[in-house]
Enzyme design. Structure first.
Site, PDB file in Angstrom:
ATOM      1  N   ILE A  64       0.896  -1.162   0.000  1.00  0.00           N
ATOM      2  CA  ILE A  64       0.000   0.000   0.000  1.00  0.00           C
ATOM      3  C   ILE A  64       0.931   1.206   0.000  1.00  0.00           C
ATOM      4  O   ILE A  64       1.918   1.247   0.747  1.00  0.00           O
ATOM      5  CB  ILE A  64      -0.955  -0.016   1.210  1.00  0.00           C
ATOM      6  CG1 ILE A  64      -1.851   1.235   1.239  1.00  0.00           C
ATOM      7  CG2 ILE A  64      -0.239  -0.181   2.537  1.00  0.00           C
ATOM      8  CD1 ILE A  64      -2.975   1.164   2.305  1.00  0.00           C
ATOM      9  N   SER A  65       0.659   2.168  -0.863  1.00  0.00           N
ATOM     10  CA  SER A  65       1.585   3.300  -1.027  1.00  0.00           C
ATOM     11  C   SER A  65       1.620   4.186   0.209  1.00  0.00           C
ATOM     12  O   SER A  65       0.713   4.166   1.040  1.00  0.00           O
ATOM     13  CB  SER A  65       1.153   4.157  -2.224  1.00  0.00           C
ATOM     14  OG  SER A  65       0.907   3.354  -3.339  1.00  0.00           O
ATOM     15  N   GLN A  66       2.677   4.982   0.281  1.00  0.00           N
ATOM     16  CA  GLN A  66       2.831   5.964   1.351  1.00  0.00           C
ATOM     17  C   GLN A  66       1.723   7.010   1.214  1.00  0.00           C
ATOM     18  O   GLN A  66       1.491   7.528   0.116  1.00  0.00           O
ATOM     19  CB  GLN A  66       4.205   6.608   1.160  1.00  0.00           C
ATOM     20  CG  GLN A  66       4.582   7.615   2.195  1.00  0.00           C
ATOM     21  CD  GLN A  66       5.992   8.150   1.941  1.00  0.00           C
ATOM     22  OE1 GLN A  66       6.729   7.609   1.105  1.00  0.00           O
ATOM     23  NE2 GLN A  66       6.340   9.189   2.642  1.00  0.00           N
TER      24      GLN A  66
END
Ligand code: SAH
Length: 215
Positions: free
Chosen positions: A61-63
């Site tokens: 999951i992206s930042q």
């Protein structure tokens, strides 16, 4: 889902702002959508940190601040139809759903799509359609799109996605080799051609051809 209290929200939004997320509509979308349900298991307690985290199928999951920066680079209007390539946890699609009329999101892992759908349903996010497919071909049946966001790194912006972008449309895509630093690129489709600008260095998992086998 009950951990998202006022204090956590304040810190989360502070980190976004300090990292350059300034668009008020994007900030309020990110204030509305709790990130915790999208981060399962061991890492759930770190959901409000401004950091990427592992999810199922070896993906990430992206930042949050990168989600915010990509979303604001898309300049979404409320009437827009948006395509996201790389559903992953579904978090980015949920943010897009607060800003756009309709969101299509695709992933090559059936399991990720199934789990994201369950969260969209639980959160009542009725304007998202999640599909298992190789997103580098886009979604010809739903094209053209006002906005396209690719959340996996491609060596070049995939041709079918450029074709499925409306004139005046915007695509944001990380470009570069998967094991090196990549550049986040914004592509605008003009009447005759494309205009490219480079936004910032990023690091994403690679865009991979074909459906995943491990689903
Ligand atoms: N946007 C996600 C994070 C994406 S991680 C989030 O908010 O959590 C990148 C995702 O791209 C992975 O889930 C990976 O399976 C997917 N992906 C890689 N290649 C793909 C392809 N060709 N088509 C569709 N999805 C792809």
């Amino acid at each position: 889902m009950t951990r998202w209290d006022a204090e956590q929200k304040m810190q989360f939004l502070f980190a976004l702002r300090s990292n350059g997320v300034t668009d008020q509509a994007v900030l309020s979308a990110m204030e509305k959508i709790d990130r915790a349900p999208f981060v399962k298991g061991l890492f759930a307690e770190r959901a409000y940190e401004d950091t990427p985290l592992p999810i199922a199928c070896g993906q990430t999951i992206s930042q949050p601040s990168v989600v915010g920066l990509m979303t604001q680079a898309l300049e979404i209007s409320p009437r827009d139809k948006v395509l996201e390539v790389g559903t992953g946890s579904g978090y980015q699609a949920a943010i897009l759903s607060q800003l756009a009329r309709r969101v299509y999101t695709t992933d090559r892992h059936r399991r990720l799509v199934r789990e994201a759908r369950e969260i969209f349903e639980a959160m009542d996010l009725a304007n998202i359609t999640a599909i298992t497919s190789d997103g580098s071909f886009g979604l010809p049946d739903q094209a053209p799109f006002d906005r396209i966001l690719v959340t996996a790194a491609a060596e070049d912006p995939p041709g079918p996605l450029l074709e499925q972008l409306k004139i005046g449309g915007i695509m944001v895509v990380p470009v570069g080799q998967s094991d090196a630093v990549q550049s986040l690129i914004r592509v605008r489709r003009l009447e005759n051609g494309f205009d490219y600008d480079e936004l910032r260095p990023v690091r994403f998992v690679p865009l991979i051809e074909g459906l995943a086998r491990d689903h």
